[in-house]
Design a protein around this motif. Structure first.
Motif, PDB file in Angstrom:
ATOM      1  N   LEU A   1      50.546  48.212  38.458  1.00  0.00           N
ATOM      2  CA  LEU A   1      50.238  46.882  37.938  1.00  0.00           C
ATOM      3  C   LEU A   1      48.964  46.313  38.555  1.00  0.00           C
ATOM      4  O   LEU A   1      48.490  45.255  38.129  1.00  0.00           O
ATOM      5  CB  LEU A   1      51.405  45.926  38.184  1.00  0.00           C
ATOM      6  N   HIS A   2      48.401  47.010  39.537  1.00  0.00           N
ATOM      7  CA  HIS A   2      47.096  46.597  40.060  1.00  0.00           C
ATOM      8  C   HIS A   2      46.024  46.680  38.980  1.00  0.00           C
ATOM      9  O   HIS A   2      44.964  46.059  39.105  1.00  0.00           O
ATOM     10  CB  HIS A   2      46.699  47.472  41.248  1.00  0.00           C
ATOM     11  N   THR A   3      46.289  47.429  37.917  1.00  0.00           N
ATOM     12  CA  THR A   3      45.350  47.512  36.799  1.00  0.00           C
ATOM     13  C   THR A   3      45.074  46.140  36.213  1.00  0.00           C
ATOM     14  O   THR A   3      43.977  45.881  35.696  1.00  0.00           O
ATOM     15  CB  THR A   3      45.910  48.443  35.707  1.00  0.00           C
ATOM     16  N   ALA A   4      46.054  45.232  36.306  1.00  0.00           N
ATOM     17  CA  ALA A   4      45.860  43.878  35.769  1.00  0.00           C
ATOM     18  C   ALA A   4      44.734  43.136  36.488  1.00  0.00           C
ATOM     19  O   ALA A   4      44.223  42.151  35.965  1.00  0.00           O
ATOM     20  CB  ALA A   4      47.159  43.075  35.868  1.00  0.00           C
ATOM     21  N   TYR A   5      44.328  43.604  37.663  1.00  0.00           N
ATOM     22  CA  TYR A   5      43.188  42.995  38.344  1.00  0.00           C
ATOM     23  C   TYR A   5      41.878  43.246  37.594  1.00  0.00           C
ATOM     24  O   TYR A   5      40.929  42.478  37.734  1.00  0.00           O
ATOM     25  CB  TYR A   5      43.055  43.544  39.761  1.00  0.00           C
ATOM     26  N   VAL A   6      41.799  44.343  36.828  1.00  0.00           N
ATOM     27  CA  VAL A   6      40.562  44.661  36.110  1.00  0.00           C
ATOM     28  C   VAL A   6      40.682  44.424  34.613  1.00  0.00           C
ATOM     29  O   VAL A   6      39.671  44.237  33.940  1.00  0.00           O
ATOM     30  CB  VAL A   6      40.098  46.112  36.378  1.00  0.00           C
ATOM     31  N   THR A   7      41.905  44.416  34.058  1.00  0.00           N
ATOM     32  CA  THR A   7      42.064  44.127  32.632  1.00  0.00           C
ATOM     33  C   THR A   7      43.520  43.823  32.313  1.00  0.00           C
ATOM     34  O   THR A   7      44.436  44.380  32.924  1.00  0.00           O
ATOM     35  CB  THR A   7      41.595  45.295  31.754  1.00  0.00           C
TER      36      THR A   7
END
Length: 612
Positions: free
Chosen positions: A398-404
């Motif tokens: 869910l760290h992907t939500a930091y970039v999109t």
């Protein structure tokens, strides 16, 4: 030797020195920009009779117009522009050409523009520059005449670094606030914060609530998940993830930044002027790498375009993958923390996927040199099944939500059997929540059962939105078109037999749309008295507050639709651009489709013609 034989030449030498202008390279100034396309103040020349400002012209554009109102102010005096001269290659005298006010002239990278004004008052230690035109204005305040730097108001900003791993973001619905102050703002000057539209939060409001006066500013977002904020403080760009509940504090030393205004936004001295704390702002330590990545991913060099024209999609994707791997190799050689490295890898993976999706677009940039049916329709080659999908980390954190937080990546995940991955499940739920928000904003029924299926952070946002809209909905007739979206326009027009129906397709974020609505108010009473009905239609990309304010301020019928239904309406003449207008005659037939805002008088004439 007779003293007169050397005294006279010496006096002449001193006189010549006194008559020469003092040249100050890259002078310090507090605030502003030249207002002359993509130019920079390179130096000033201060003489006994004139003051000259020399601007370096950069080829972001290849033409520039010298405005009709250019002047300086110093010690209470106003100094008009005396002359303007354009030069090739940084003041090559052989290439000098006079430029008149209002003239549009061509230039190239490395050219210069010299603006000459009367001499400054003797006591002036600083002066201000103004460049006023019809569509924009430039001003530069506090330009120093002594070549010295401004004294700093704050100590140098400490280095920002993210140590350890990336933290998890909180799964809740909460406000996030950015508070700041610009130190050293000239007295009486109102600093205007520059905020770009950010990734929409759950309520589809692309802009935050902004308070911005006299150097103090505050941005407030209501968030259920991270977004990338994008704004500038006195020209210094800030891009970082903002999470629910974050409080960010900013202090910006305008005096320290004033000493490096000539240089680019990421100059180290400008960074020392920025004191920022809280949330994920420590990721600004790697903003130079991220900026390079953004530039790489948005640029289209001619050689790369021509190379793509000779590649199949599989070959093109492989070349993009190799670029991604090269970036990771560069990052691996840097002394980064685990969290910084993960963030850069996620940003690079996003860039890889985005660049792959640009294959069809790149093939439209210039005629394809190959006479091939396969390459003539490149979008048909695009295959989301990616042989490299298993090597990506973005589906599994869910760290992907930091970039999109873009739900369009669901297509890629599904094509590679990753719809049940951590990110796949999260994007699916976000998609469901976004669809419910669109229905609430469009005054469509939403059941408690549908809301309760969502995570609590989305439930809280939707309940808040329902409460916000309830008073407005209660006061409306609540009539909305029903059935297939392609019948919406006929239903709306049929409610007004014998009337001219003027339909305005708009959005809260669209500047030309809002200009047109405001301008039409000047003739609205006159047209309504002649039986014209005003109808305003937007979709859920508009902010809730903006839509409600529009309904309060402007009489007429107002409809907000889901983006899906908007697309299915089959709007006549619509080419995915707003503002767009339709004019129906008293017989219910379409008389005219208007693309873009033509001006109030031309639009009034078109409406009146429909009534004939």
């Amino acid at each position: 030797m007779n003293y007169k034989t050397w005294l006279l030449p010496f006096v002449s030498f001193l006189a010549s020195i006194c008559c020469q202008a003092r040249s100050i390279q890259h002078p310090s100034y507090l605030l502003g920009s030249p207002g002359l396309s993509n130019s920079k103040l390179e130096r000033i020349e201060i003489g006994k009779k004139t003051t000259a400002l020399i601007f370096a012209l950069n080829a972001f554009e290849d033409q520039i117009t010298l405005p009709g109102n250019v002047y300086l102010t110093a010690a209470g005096d106003s100094l008009p522009l005396l002359s303007a001269v354009a030069y090739r290659h940084r003041c090559d005298e052989d290439s000098a050409r006079q430029v008149t006010k209002g003239e549009n002239f061509a230039f190239q990278e490395g050219d210069s523009l010299r603006l000459v004004f009367p001499c400054l008052p003797h006591q002036a230690t600083t002066f201000d520059y103004f460049c006023i035109n019809d569509w924009d204005s430039g001003k530069m305040l506090g330009i120093r005449t002594d070549g010295l730097p401004y004294p700093s108001l704050l100590p140098p900003a400490p280095s920002l670094r993210l140590t350890g791993s990336l933290p998890d973001w909180p799964r809740r619905y909460a406000p996030a606030v950015v508070r700041g102050r610009v130190h050293g703002l000239p007295r009486g000057e109102r600093y205007v914060l520059s905020v770009s539209a950010n990734n929409s939060n759950i309520k589809d409001n692309p802009f935050p609530e902004i308070t911005d006066t006299c150097g103090l500013f505050c941005l407030k977002y209501d968030l259920a998940y991270p977004i990338l904020v994008n704004f500038s403080v006195v020209g210094y760009p800030l891009n970082f993830p903002l999470c629910p509940g974050d409080t960010i504090t900013i202090d910006y030393d305008l005096n320290r930044a004033a000493n490096s205004q000539y240089f680019d936004a990421y100059h180290p001295e400008k960074k020392k002027a920025l004191h920022i704390h809280g949330g994920m702002t420590s990721l600004l330590s790697i903003d130079s790498f991220l900026n390079t990545l953004r530039l790489e991913n948005s640029s289209f060099q001619q050689d790369s375009i021509e190379k793509a024209h000779h590649q199949s999609y599989a070959e093109y994707r492989q070349s993009v993958w190799e670029c991604h791997q090269n970036r990771l190799s560069r990052y691996a050689a840097l002394p980064l923390s685990e969290g910084e490295r993960e963030y850069l890898q996620l940003a690079s993976e996003k860039a890889y996927l985005d660049r792959c999706n640009q294959y069809a677009f790149i093939n439209t940039l210039s005629p394809n040199p190959l006479d091939s049916a396969q390459l003539a329709a490149p979008e048909k080659q695009m295959d989301f099944q990616d042989p490299h999908a298993a090597q990506l980390i973005f589906p599994h954190t869910l760290h992907t939500a930091y970039v999109t937080s873009n739900t369009s990546y669901e297509t890629y995940l599904a094509a590679n059997g990753l719809q049940s991955s951590v990110m796949g499940r999260w994007l699916e739920q976000l998609d469901s929540a976004t669809a419910l928000v669109a229905r609430v904003k469009a005054a469509q029924p939403v059941s408690a059962k549908d809301i309760n299926r969502l995570s609590t952070e989305y439930q809280a946002a939707i309940h808040e939105l329902q409460a916000q809209l309830a008073p407005q909905l209660d006061s409306d007739s609540l009539w909305t078109p029903q059935g297939e979206p392609k019948t919406y326009l006929p239903q709306i027009v049929a409610r007004h037999p014998g009337k001219v129906v003027f339909i305005d397709f708009w959005a809260t974020w669209c500047g030309p749309c809002n200009l047109g609505i405001k301008e039409m108010e000047k003739v609205k009473n006159e047209l309504e008295n002649q039986g014209v009905i005003f109808v305003y239609i937007t979709n859920n990309s508009s902010s809730t507050d903006g839509f409600m304010e529009m309904k309060r301020k402007h009489r007429g019928e107002h409809y907000i639709l889901t983006e899906d239904n908007w697309k299915k309406m089959k709007i006549p003449g619509y080419n995915n651009a707003i503002p767009h207008y339709l004019i129906y005659g008293p017989d219910g037939q379409l008389k005219e489709s208007v693309v873009g805002w033509p001006g109030v008088e031309p639009m009034k004439e078109k409406i009146l013609n429909a009534n004939e």
